[in-house]
Design an enzyme around this catalytic site. Structure first.
Site, PDB file in Angstrom:
ATOM      1  N   TYR A   1     -86.347 -83.941 124.032  1.00  0.00           N
ATOM      2  CA  TYR A   1     -86.173 -83.738 125.477  1.00  0.00           C
ATOM      3  C   TYR A   1     -86.978 -84.751 126.300  1.00  0.00           C
ATOM      4  O   TYR A   1     -86.713 -84.949 127.479  1.00  0.00           O
ATOM      5  CB  TYR A   1     -86.635 -82.335 125.915  1.00  0.00           C
ATOM      6  CG  TYR A   1     -85.908 -81.169 125.310  1.00  0.00           C
ATOM      7  CD1 TYR A   1     -84.666 -81.303 124.701  1.00  0.00           C
ATOM      8  CD2 TYR A   1     -86.472 -79.889 125.360  1.00  0.00           C
ATOM      9  CE1 TYR A   1     -84.017 -80.212 124.144  1.00  0.00           C
ATOM     10  CE2 TYR A   1     -85.823 -78.791 124.815  1.00  0.00           C
ATOM     11  CZ  TYR A   1     -84.603 -78.967 124.201  1.00  0.00           C
ATOM     12  OH  TYR A   1     -83.972 -77.877 123.664  1.00  0.00           O
TER      13      TYR A   1
ATOM     14  N   HIS B   1     -84.518 -77.764 114.944  1.00  0.00           N
ATOM     15  CA  HIS B   1     -83.729 -77.878 116.175  1.00  0.00           C
ATOM     16  C   HIS B   1     -82.236 -78.068 115.906  1.00  0.00           C
ATOM     17  O   HIS B   1     -81.845 -79.003 115.219  1.00  0.00           O
ATOM     18  CB  HIS B   1     -84.271 -79.089 116.955  1.00  0.00           C
ATOM     19  CG  HIS B   1     -83.786 -79.174 118.367  1.00  0.00           C
ATOM     20  ND1 HIS B   1     -84.227 -80.146 119.232  1.00  0.00           N
ATOM     21  CD2 HIS B   1     -82.925 -78.412 119.081  1.00  0.00           C
ATOM     22  CE1 HIS B   1     -83.649 -79.977 120.407  1.00  0.00           C
ATOM     23  NE2 HIS B   1     -82.853 -78.943 120.342  1.00  0.00           N
TER      24      HIS B   1
HETATM   25  N1  LIG Z   1     -80.183 -76.008 120.424  1.00  0.00           N
HETATM   26  C1  LIG Z   1     -81.273 -75.853 121.135  1.00  0.00           C
HETATM   27  O1  LIG Z   1     -82.334 -75.770 120.573  1.00  0.00           O
HETATM   28  C2  LIG Z   1     -81.224 -75.754 122.605  1.00  0.00           C
HETATM   29  C3  LIG Z   1     -80.058 -76.080 123.282  1.00  0.00           C
HETATM   30  C4  LIG Z   1     -80.039 -75.893 124.651  1.00  0.00           C
HETATM   31  C5  LIG Z   1     -81.140 -75.400 125.309  1.00  0.00           C
HETATM   32  N2  LIG Z   1     -82.278 -75.108 124.631  1.00  0.00           N
HETATM   33  C6  LIG Z   1     -83.467 -74.595 125.327  1.00  0.00           C
HETATM   34  O2  LIG Z   1     -83.040 -73.559 126.171  1.00  0.00           O
HETATM   35  C7  LIG Z   1     -83.473 -73.842 127.497  1.00  0.00           C
HETATM   36  C8  LIG Z   1     -82.549 -73.187 128.485  1.00  0.00           C
HETATM   37  O3  LIG Z   1     -81.295 -73.846 128.515  1.00  0.00           O
HETATM   38  P1  LIG Z   1     -80.816 -74.559 129.834  1.00  0.00           P
HETATM   39  O4  LIG Z   1     -81.880 -75.525 130.256  1.00  0.00           O
HETATM   40  O5  LIG Z   1     -79.440 -75.045 129.616  1.00  0.00           O
HETATM   41  O6  LIG Z   1     -80.952 -73.370 130.868  1.00  0.00           O
HETATM   42  P2  LIG Z   1     -80.042 -72.485 131.794  1.00  0.00           P
HETATM   43  O7  LIG Z   1     -81.048 -71.793 132.597  1.00  0.00           O
HETATM   44  O8  LIG Z   1     -79.061 -71.682 131.045  1.00  0.00           O
HETATM   45  O9  LIG Z   1     -79.179 -73.517 132.677  1.00  0.00           O
HETATM   46  C9  LIG Z   1     -79.748 -74.589 133.320  1.00  0.00           C
HETATM   47  C10 LIG Z   1     -78.720 -75.214 134.269  1.00  0.00           C
HETATM   48  O10 LIG Z   1     -78.434 -74.305 135.321  1.00  0.00           O
HETATM   49  C11 LIG Z   1     -78.849 -74.851 136.577  1.00  0.00           C
HETATM   50  N3  LIG Z   1     -79.494 -73.772 137.327  1.00  0.00           N
HETATM   51  C12 LIG Z   1     -80.592 -73.080 136.947  1.00  0.00           C
HETATM   52  N4  LIG Z   1     -80.881 -72.143 137.870  1.00  0.00           N
HETATM   53  C13 LIG Z   1     -79.954 -72.253 138.839  1.00  0.00           C
HETATM   54  C14 LIG Z   1     -79.741 -71.552 140.072  1.00  0.00           C
HETATM   55  N5  LIG Z   1     -80.534 -70.564 140.451  1.00  0.00           N
HETATM   56  N6  LIG Z   1     -78.697 -71.921 140.852  1.00  0.00           N
HETATM   57  C15 LIG Z   1     -77.878 -72.924 140.447  1.00  0.00           C
HETATM   58  N7  LIG Z   1     -78.034 -73.626 139.320  1.00  0.00           N
HETATM   59  C16 LIG Z   1     -79.071 -73.290 138.502  1.00  0.00           C
HETATM   60  C17 LIG Z   1     -79.799 -75.966 136.249  1.00  0.00           C
HETATM   61  O11 LIG Z   1     -79.753 -76.980 137.255  1.00  0.00           O
HETATM   62  P3  LIG Z   1     -80.975 -77.205 138.307  1.00  0.00           P
HETATM   63  O12 LIG Z   1     -81.922 -78.136 137.659  1.00  0.00           O
HETATM   64  O13 LIG Z   1     -80.265 -77.800 139.480  1.00  0.00           O
HETATM   65  O14 LIG Z   1     -81.564 -75.879 138.605  1.00  0.00           O
HETATM   66  C18 LIG Z   1     -79.241 -76.470 134.919  1.00  0.00           C
HETATM   67  O15 LIG Z   1     -78.145 -77.343 135.122  1.00  0.00           O
HETATM   68  C19 LIG Z   1     -83.500 -75.365 127.531  1.00  0.00           C
HETATM   69  O16 LIG Z   1     -84.214 -75.876 128.631  1.00  0.00           O
HETATM   70  C20 LIG Z   1     -84.148 -75.644 126.199  1.00  0.00           C
HETATM   71  O17 LIG Z   1     -85.535 -75.410 126.289  1.00  0.00           O
HETATM   72  C21 LIG Z   1     -82.324 -75.259 123.290  1.00  0.00           C
END
Ligand SMILES: NC(=O)c1ccc[n+]([C@@H]2O[C@H](COP(=O)([O-])OP(=O)(O)OC[C@H]3O[C@@H](n4cnc5c(N)ncnc54)[C@H](OP(=O)(O)O)[C@@H]3O)[C@@H](O)[C@H]2O)c1
Length: 312
Positions: free
Chosen positions: A58, A117
């Site tokens: 990341y 991962h």
């Molecule tokens: N395979 C893996 O290991 C893997 C894969 C994916 C994720 N992860 C982990 O899981 C975490 C969570 O996944 P994610 O980052 O995809 O999180 P998420 O919270 O499901 O989605 C994040 C997305 O939603 C938007 N967002 C968040 N809050 C919002 C709101 N209140 N209103 C409108 N848009 C909103 C964000 O944009 P903004 O920045 O504009 O808020 C971003 O584009 C990752 O950060 C990572 O640590 C692990």
């Protein structure tokens, strides 16, 4: 903030974890600076979050290290991850070297949870043979406390790898893709994690489809064309708009985070953002009561047959 025990790890974690990857990577993928990203992590900590998830790929481990410099180490649960190239002659050595580098960037002597991962089903046998012994050794050396594994949910929507991993007894934590659109972990993952008391961190709670209306429309139309969602649901309006009627939810992301938080078997929900206002809203959402029984039931019915999207 509210806290919960992360399954057999015994770690006390906030029900909201800060995800430092995803589409936002703390804003570094948009126009935010490292300083903004550090402030965002500190803001999360100030609002009671003690679970921070990052990964070497990341590019946010250094930010996390700097943000946590002034926080007593035992006040925060650091989760990070890596999957060394499995075709290398010695992936275990790569893994050990990778963890050493993560520790330097995170400015710490140990990580609480070290995940392999984004492991795919066809990689699991190699992971088992070549990497798991190295994880045991790193744990013995005190460089990691608990073993985790995350799935490649963007490609494996049906939890194929996790179903293999659930047959083994050494995973302390699993990071699982789960959201309103694909609830298949409810039957394929959570019964076993509950039985084995494995800590569950939810990823993809919102992602792109539940935060961007155009993306949601696209996914919805695709599911409808495949006959996977009830064609009458949401007819004549934007998909899932019924969630916004009355006082049910303030936004689709609000409903999406709450839907995940109260799923039996889920310990903490990761939220990824680069926007301080979204961070505040999302933490508020994760502390709100569940959606009503009627709405939760309706969401379960509409998406009962879906296991072919990630919600990205
Ligand atoms: N395979 C893996 O290991 C893997 C894969 C994916 C994720 N992860 C982990 O899981 C975490 C969570 O996944 P994610 O980052 O995809 O999180 P998420 O919270 O499901 O989605 C994040 C997305 O939603 C938007 N967002 C968040 N809050 C919002 C709101 N209140 N209103 C409108 N848009 C909103 C964000 O944009 P903004 O920045 O504009 O808020 C971003 O584009 C990752 O950060 C990572 O640590 C692990």
């Amino acid at each position: 903030m509210e806290f919960t025990i992360l399954g057999r790890t015994g770690l006390e974690v906030s029900v909201a974890g800060l995800g430092c990857g995803g589409p936002s990577r703390l804003g570094l993928r948009a126009n935010k600076t490292e300083k903004d990203a550090i402030l965002l992590v500190r803001r999360a900590i100030d609002m009671g979050v003690n679970l921070i998830d990052t990964a070497d790929v990341y590019g946010t481990e250094e930010v996390v290290g700097k943000a946590l410099e002034t926080v007593p180490r035992n006040r925060v649960v650091i989760s990070t991850k890596r999957l060394p190239p499995l075709g290398y002659p010695d992936p275990a050595a790569e893994l050990k070297c990778g963890l050493e580098q993560s520790l330097v960037r995170l400015k710490t002597d140990y990580v609480d949870i070290y995940h392999l991962h984004s492991v795919k089903r066809e990689e699991y046998a190699v992971v088992l043979e070549k990497l798991v012994p190295a994880l045991f050794q790193l744990r013995q050396e005190g460089k990691l406390r608990f073993l985790g594994i995350t799935e490649a949910f963007r490609e494996e929507f049906g939890h194929g790898m996790l179903q293999l991993a659930l047959e083994d007894d050494f995973w302390d934590v699993m990071m699982v893709g789960f959201n309103i659109l694909n609830q298949s972990a409810r039957t394929r993952v959570f019964p076993k994690t509950l039985q084995k008391n494995i800590g569950v961190l939810v990823m993809f709670a919102v992602r792109r489809a539940l935060s961007q209306p155009a993306r949601l429309r696209h996914v919805w139309d695709e599911l409808k064309a495949k006959g996977l969602v009830d064609a009458g649901a949401g007819a004549g309006e934007e998909p899932l708009n019924f969630l916004l009627r009355g006082a049910e939810a303030s936004s689709i992301p609000d409903a999406a985070y709450r839907f995940c938080r109260y799923e039996p078997g889920v310990h903490a929900v990761l939220t990824g953002t680069g926007n301080p206002d979204h961070l505040r809203q999302n933490l508020d959402s994760l502390l709100k009561p569940p959606l009503s029984d009627a709405v939760t039931k309706r969401l379960k019915e509409i998406f009962a047959n879906v296991d072919c999207v990630s919600g990205d």
